[in-house]
Design a protein around this motif. Sequence first.
Motif, short mmCIF file in Angstrom:
data_model
loop_
_atom_site.label_atom_id
_atom_site.label_comp_id
_atom_site.label_asym_id
_atom_site.label_seq_id
_atom_site.Cartn_x
_atom_site.Cartn_y
_atom_site.Cartn_z
N ALA A 130 -0.34 17.55 -3.83
CA ALA A 130 -0.35 17.36 -2.38
C ALA A 130 -0.08 15.91 -2.01
N LEU A 131 -0.66 14.97 -2.75
CA LEU A 131 -0.40 13.55 -2.49
C LEU A 131 1.06 13.21 -2.71
N GLU A 132 1.66 13.78 -3.74
CA GLU A 132 3.07 13.51 -4.02
C GLU A 132 3.96 14.06 -2.90
N LEU A 133 3.61 15.23 -2.38
CA LEU A 133 4.37 15.80 -1.27
C LEU A 133 4.29 14.90 -0.04
N LEU A 134 3.08 14.47 0.31
CA LEU A 134 2.89 13.61 1.47
C LEU A 134 3.62 12.28 1.30
N ASN A 135 3.45 11.67 0.13
CA ASN A 135 4.04 10.35 -0.08
C ASN A 135 5.56 10.41 -0.16
N THR A 136 6.09 11.45 -0.80
CA THR A 136 7.55 11.60 -0.88
C THR A 136 8.16 11.76 0.51
N THR A 137 7.52 12.57 1.34
CA THR A 137 8.01 12.77 2.71
C THR A 137 7.96 11.47 3.49
N TYR B 56 2.97 10.20 10.66
CA TYR B 56 2.12 11.36 10.37
C TYR B 56 2.97 12.43 9.70
N VAL B 57 2.47 12.98 8.60
CA VAL B 57 3.16 14.08 7.92
C VAL B 57 2.47 15.39 8.34
N ALA B 58 3.18 16.20 9.11
CA ALA B 58 2.66 17.49 9.58
C ALA B 58 3.03 18.56 8.57
N LEU B 59 2.02 19.29 8.09
CA LEU B 59 2.24 20.30 7.06
C LEU B 59 2.35 21.71 7.62
N LEU B 60 1.85 21.94 8.81
CA LEU B 60 1.85 23.26 9.42
C LEU B 60 2.54 23.23 10.77
N GLN B 61 3.02 24.39 11.22
CA GLN B 61 3.72 24.47 12.49
C GLN B 61 2.83 24.05 13.65
N ALA B 62 1.57 24.41 13.60
CA ALA B 62 0.65 24.03 14.68
C ALA B 62 0.54 22.51 14.79
N ASP B 63 0.51 21.82 13.66
CA ASP B 63 0.46 20.36 13.67
C ASP B 63 1.74 19.78 14.26
N ARG B 64 2.86 20.36 13.88
CA ARG B 64 4.15 19.86 14.38
C ARG B 64 4.25 20.01 15.89
N ASP B 65 3.79 21.14 16.39
CA ASP B 65 3.81 21.38 17.84
C ASP B 65 2.94 20.35 18.57
N LEU B 66 1.79 20.06 17.99
CA LEU B 66 0.84 19.16 18.64
C LEU B 66 1.35 17.73 18.71
N ALA C 188 0.81 -1.23 0.00
CA ALA C 188 0.00 0.00 0.00
C ALA C 188 0.83 1.27 0.00
N ARG C 189 2.16 1.14 0.15
CA ARG C 189 2.99 2.31 0.36
C ARG C 189 3.09 3.22 -0.86
N SER C 190 2.81 2.70 -2.04
CA SER C 190 2.91 3.53 -3.24
C SER C 190 1.72 4.46 -3.42
N TRP C 191 0.62 4.21 -2.69
CA TRP C 191 -0.59 5.01 -2.77
C TRP C 191 -1.20 4.99 -4.17
N THR C 192 -1.01 3.90 -4.88
CA THR C 192 -1.53 3.79 -6.25
C THR C 192 -3.04 4.01 -6.28
N ALA C 193 -3.76 3.42 -5.33
CA ALA C 193 -5.22 3.54 -5.31
C ALA C 193 -5.65 5.00 -5.18
N LEU C 194 -4.93 5.76 -4.34
CA LEU C 194 -5.28 7.17 -4.17
C LEU C 194 -4.94 7.98 -5.42
N ARG C 195 -3.82 7.67 -6.03
CA ARG C 195 -3.42 8.40 -7.24
C ARG C 195 -4.42 8.20 -8.38
#
Length: 274
Positions: free
Chosen positions: A112-119, A175-185, A94-101
């Motif tokens: 956005a999916l590519e950013l999340l998956n690459t990270t 978890y991929v945090a995209l914003l500073q608030a998410d990272r803090d949490l 499931a790691r390639s996220w083919t179904a989502l793509r």
Amino acid sequence: MVDHTLSIDWGIYKNLRITDIHEKMRHRVRTYMMEGCRNHRLFKLLKYGEDPGVEEDMFRIVNHILENDCSIMVTDDQNEIRGAALVKCMTAEARSWTALRLIVRSTYVSDALELLNTTLQNGMILLPRDNSKDSLHFFSYRVDENLLVDKCFMKRFYNTVCEVARHMKMPRVTYVALLQADRDLVTENDFIQIVTTIYSMFMLRNRRPFDRMRDTNEMFAGLYIKNVPPLIHFDSFQVRHPHLATKEAPKKKVVEKRQSVHKPGPSEADEDKN
């Protein structure tokens, strides 16, 4: 009203119940999550609302995860949804996220999916080779504003996600945090950052789709992980009840006595050699 006996209870906090999402509740959770997408700060910063295809893609993604994975929701005593988390089992298949793509049409959502998956993939590479790369991926979540600032509730919320991971036999939560608030949490809740993707340097088909993020003081996306201990098999549990311990003790003595009777002494062993 949904019969809660059909749901798996993962936790309780005051008048709130954290459960799995029964199929009868999916449409309500879908609506709740879509409202969160429209009001998300990143959604507004990148002006995703200007493309009608974005909301359609997000609807398909939310629906896909709800139908195929093990997400959870938070409801109050009036059965109103107060929070939800979309999670995916990230096995090798499931790691390639083919179904989502395959279900997205908008370039914005695809980026956005590519950013999340690459990270995510860059972080998994850093794990030791002898370790499993599997994880329960915390794809997206939404919690009511008054609960988001309740640190005790958020601790329970994140711990519940970890408990789901244990039961799914996943060794960690990612978890991929995209914003500073998410990272803090997530940092407050014992997640560890292992890799970052700088927005202005992220290249995709000769484009820098997130370059504008520099103007918002949001500089990078970070992958966070939290290892979870495996479930203990029932055979490994120690006897805790005194009445069971007294029953087991005579059996143990009988076994030890039989072993001592059949075990040859030193003199017998010498005679056998002669």
